[in-house]
Write an enzyme that holds these catalytic residues in place. Structure first.
Site, mmCIF file in Angstrom:
data_model
loop_
_atom_site.group_PDB
_atom_site.id
_atom_site.type_symbol
_atom_site.label_atom_id
_atom_site.label_comp_id
_atom_site.label_asym_id
_atom_site.label_seq_id
_atom_site.Cartn_x
_atom_site.Cartn_y
_atom_site.Cartn_z
ATOM 1 N N THR B 178 1.732 31.828 -37.865
ATOM 2 C CA THR B 178 1.422 31.157 -39.125
ATOM 3 C C THR B 178 1.593 29.662 -38.923
ATOM 4 O O THR B 178 2.518 29.217 -38.239
ATOM 5 C CB THR B 178 2.339 31.662 -40.255
ATOM 6 O OG1 THR B 178 2.071 33.056 -40.453
ATOM 7 C CG2 THR B 178 2.060 30.923 -41.558
ATOM 8 N N PHE B 180 2.256 26.062 -40.649
ATOM 9 C CA PHE B 180 2.865 25.435 -41.827
ATOM 10 C C PHE B 180 2.568 23.937 -41.785
ATOM 11 O O PHE B 180 2.438 23.358 -40.708
ATOM 12 C CB PHE B 180 4.388 25.637 -41.804
ATOM 13 C CG PHE B 180 4.787 27.081 -41.863
ATOM 14 C CD1 PHE B 180 5.138 27.677 -43.061
ATOM 15 C CD2 PHE B 180 4.792 27.854 -40.700
ATOM 16 C CE1 PHE B 180 5.496 29.024 -43.107
ATOM 17 C CE2 PHE B 180 5.155 29.202 -40.744
ATOM 18 C CZ PHE B 180 5.501 29.783 -41.953
#
Lengths: 305, 305, 305, 305
Positions: B178, B180
């Site tokens: 992921t 960020f």
């Protein structure tokens, strides 16, 4: 009686979408509903020949595209989308019979659902404590089992368990609509209706310009793209995968020509089907007939053109 | 000590991403971490002046773009992305001290996490029953409170509560990463490094061709688009909103020219920032210097060109 | 007194174009006119340093582009166009003083000119026999020498030899206009006026798509092409040479950006200059100022954009 | 015996081109040659039904496109090009029998021809004075009539008048080739050979972008443009007329699709025919068969695609 998989368990919005599709008569009679634990699992049941179709969510107006569904369609043997249906995903608050909303002290919810109705709960049951359930359907079961007074769930789950409806259409965001599709094995597309949608998966070399050239295939033919989603293929080959929806049907000449052109130039193209759209959005592709008639006359040598 | 909001609660992957950003020295010292209940809430703390920045997930290799983050950046006063960091989102199995993995009989998990480790659990703790928790961090707390023997959680949450690590890097899908980003108020972009990313939000009239023309602004300038996401704006005006990332920095002439061109032709453009990419993907925009030198010579009337 | 070459001999339309340019004050005083036997020869006088400039025809509304001029500009050391002027190329019928039009029995003409006034001659001097001359100017000389009663020539040639004007504005096609340009060594372009023309020579690889990409550099920047001419380079390398005129000046940002982009992508580009157009045709390039101001604000980190 | 018009008079290069076409067997037997005074006049004989065809020059490697031919094809009832032939336009020096080249003291020439052999004459007959003739054919006649010792003319004209050939292949520029076409009334195109040429006339609105969109119709379909010529239409409507040749035949799917697309989007399109090219230049359009087979399978619902 055909078996149709859906992203379960029983009582999910996806089952409601399947029910909505059944009511359109698309299945020519009743179906056996088969719950699957994920979008991918529902789709694999079709590939394995276990079910005649699968209903899965593909796009949410709040969350955007449903990536696991798109990925499951892009990889593995080709499947084809036959129909779509849109559903308001507002929740229903179901309760133990005889309990009023202002008497609710403990409310069961799947955390994802709880996040989508946080403001509504704060305004309407400010004193209730939260009880965590494993799914929207499980939240209603937790009420039936006495773990909570009420649940954030679906109308379908409440009905099945004989619970009361304390509120419906509950959502912090207005008009949270999810689109579901019916997926089956490859077959001729449903007939062209004039307000159709065609969906493809495209893999392109990661070079400046390859994307513009792909989009030019649609733009030069007057074809309106209504969904574009890009994700890396993660195959380490520097390619991107595009999920594209356009207005039109494979039987529209403009769409057929664009598909052929992409077949020739793209690294990979997968056709996911043409089917009737639930609502007419975008500009239909231009009719082919006038230009085709002119071309036929040219070939015949007609003079006044 | 600057206050930085993050998508909480304490112990989430987002907090781990914030910690990772702190370790790069970007904040010039320690920060006060402020948990927010959603991506949107974290972003609103920046707009309200409550925090100097916010860390939110923006893209997942498994789930795709994080729609709530994108929407929160597209609507409301403009903010600017200053940095990114990538995180393997594999889970850590944390347990009550003294309990071995094969002794686990009840395991707490946030349902979203449970779905991502289903196969791992079936292979490694096949006899354990599931206990539903309200978040990844809450699952660890449920172990500390004695509701379960172990939890599907994060390393950070386990450490804080003094739990033992029974397994780490747990995920059914390999390399679920992921990304960020650190969001702040508008300010000059961090200096160009040569491997930068620029992000914009574009709104286009829903006409065949408007999209191709927008992409042509990038393609003709040799600019590589690395993320493309499209969603309807739902403002009833027939426009689509595109979230685009490209390789390059606002100080790259090609990128600056493309931004100016889109400012002139698109229905709306919002610049979300230029910042160093964590890894060099795609083709950098072509250098401007040789052509600029040639042009300057032309203007001066130099002969041999 | 600067020497200016022209496509002669004395009395040609090109000399009239040079006279017209002199009357605009562009030369800051009188010039010495130097006749050259061809367009290419006039241009070579500039390259050899023999003259400060050359006036040559570049485009005719009847015959199209003047290929020898274009080729002479494309090959050899670079030169630059500083000005243009348009001329009605209607002919003047000049005659021996005292002879009326209906008394003309023999009429001298350069065959190319004769072809352009055939219908006029048939209607006005149906009984006259043709006498073939070596140029428009030579036709007038043939009258002065007594070989013919009248000539299809130019006003300038008639004046010089003291001949009478029997008719002027003679042409079978209405409004046959030729454009002439003043060519000099490379130098800063005349200042931007807002109605300017820029001319380039472009060589492109003979591949489908290379041409579209080149035109995209103009189209995406809102630059209007007003002349496009393509010819094979005959260098055996499979390349084509394009002669392009666009609306705008090298000091227009859009034009400068397009030139830089072509310098980067085309096989070869030669800039032939920017100069004031005699008439405003086409759409000027879009102004850069609003987008540039927005970009500058973005770089500074201004909030409300 | 069909009557075929040509740009005369007798002995011109155009008559030689007609003879060359006759030798290919295209007319199925002998033809009656009809000289016309101009390209336009030859073409009008076809429109008037006076001749079955017309041979006219369309493009010169030295002079570029022959504007009067292009204009005559673009305006008036549609005609169709059936064939092309290329001719080396090198001149033949024909002389009075018995006179050697170094004995030539007076040489007749059409001024346009004289300009193309100036250097050759200076090197080979430096002492000869020029005699101006009304055409290449007339120059040979002037020799036969005793006005000159030799003429810059064509082999055909020399033969007819019983003159001697003093030199052939005479030209200052190597390989000056002119292309001639055979024009007839609209009819089915000659069968596709695989190395064909298709020609159209296109009128486009004078807007930035309309041109790029038109070229995109060719580029996206992999069609190679081999001639592009632009001229204002002078109808006062701000439109430009483009004369385009591409590689391929109206029976090539890619070409047919591009024609249809332009019929839909261009202000005006005129098809001038598809015919065998004399030499294979450029890239043929991509074959349609693989993509068409794939599309047909998709429509049938074949699985593994």
């Amino acid at each position: 009686m055909p078996r149709i998989a859906y992203f379960g368990p029983s009582g999910t919005f996806t089952e409601m979408a399947l029910a909505q599709l059944e009511s359109t008569g698309i299945f020519d009679g009743p179906v056996e509903r088969v719950a699957a634990p994920s979008q991918g699992a529902a789709i694999e049941l079709v590939r394995a020949g276990e079910t005649a179709g699968a209903v899965v969510p593909i796009e949410s107006s709040v969350e955007g595209s449903i990536a696991p569904t798109l990925d499951a369609l892009a990889v593995g043997p080709r499947l084809q989308i036959l129909a779509e249906t849109d559903l308001d995903v507002a929740f229903t608050i179901v309760g133990r019979p005889g309990v009023a909303l202002d008497e609710v002290r403990r409310i069961a919810a799947y955390p994802v659902a709880a996040a989508q109705v946080r403001m509504w709960l704060a305004a309407n049951v400010p004193l209730a404590e939260m009880y965590t359930s494993a799914s929207n359907a499980a939240a209603a079961e937790d009420v039936a089992a006495g773990h909570a007074d009420a649940a954030v769930s679906t109308a379908l789950a409440g009905e099945r368990l004989g619970l009361a409806t304390l509120a419906h259409g509950v959502a912090d965001v207005d008009r949270a609509i999810t689109r579901f599709v019916l997926v089956a094995t490859p077959q001729p597309a449903p007939p062209r209706t004039g307000t159709d949608r065609t969906s493809i998966v495209l893999e392109l070399a990661n070079e400046p310009g390859s994307l513009m050239r792909a989009f030019a295939e649609f733009a030069t033919r007057g074809i309106d793209l209504t969904r574009i989603e890009s994700r890396p293929t993660r195959t380490g080959m520097g390619t991107y995968r595009f999920y594209l929806d356009c207005v039109g049907h494979i039987e529209d000449t403009a769409v057929a020509e664009a598909l052929k052109a992409l077949h020739r130039t793209a690294a990979r193209i997968r056709y996911l089907g043409s089917w009737p759209a639930t609502s007419a959005t975008g500009t239909p592709p231009p009719p082919d007939a006038p230009a085709a008639a002119w071309l036929a006359d040219l070939k015949k040598g007609v003079a006044d053109l």
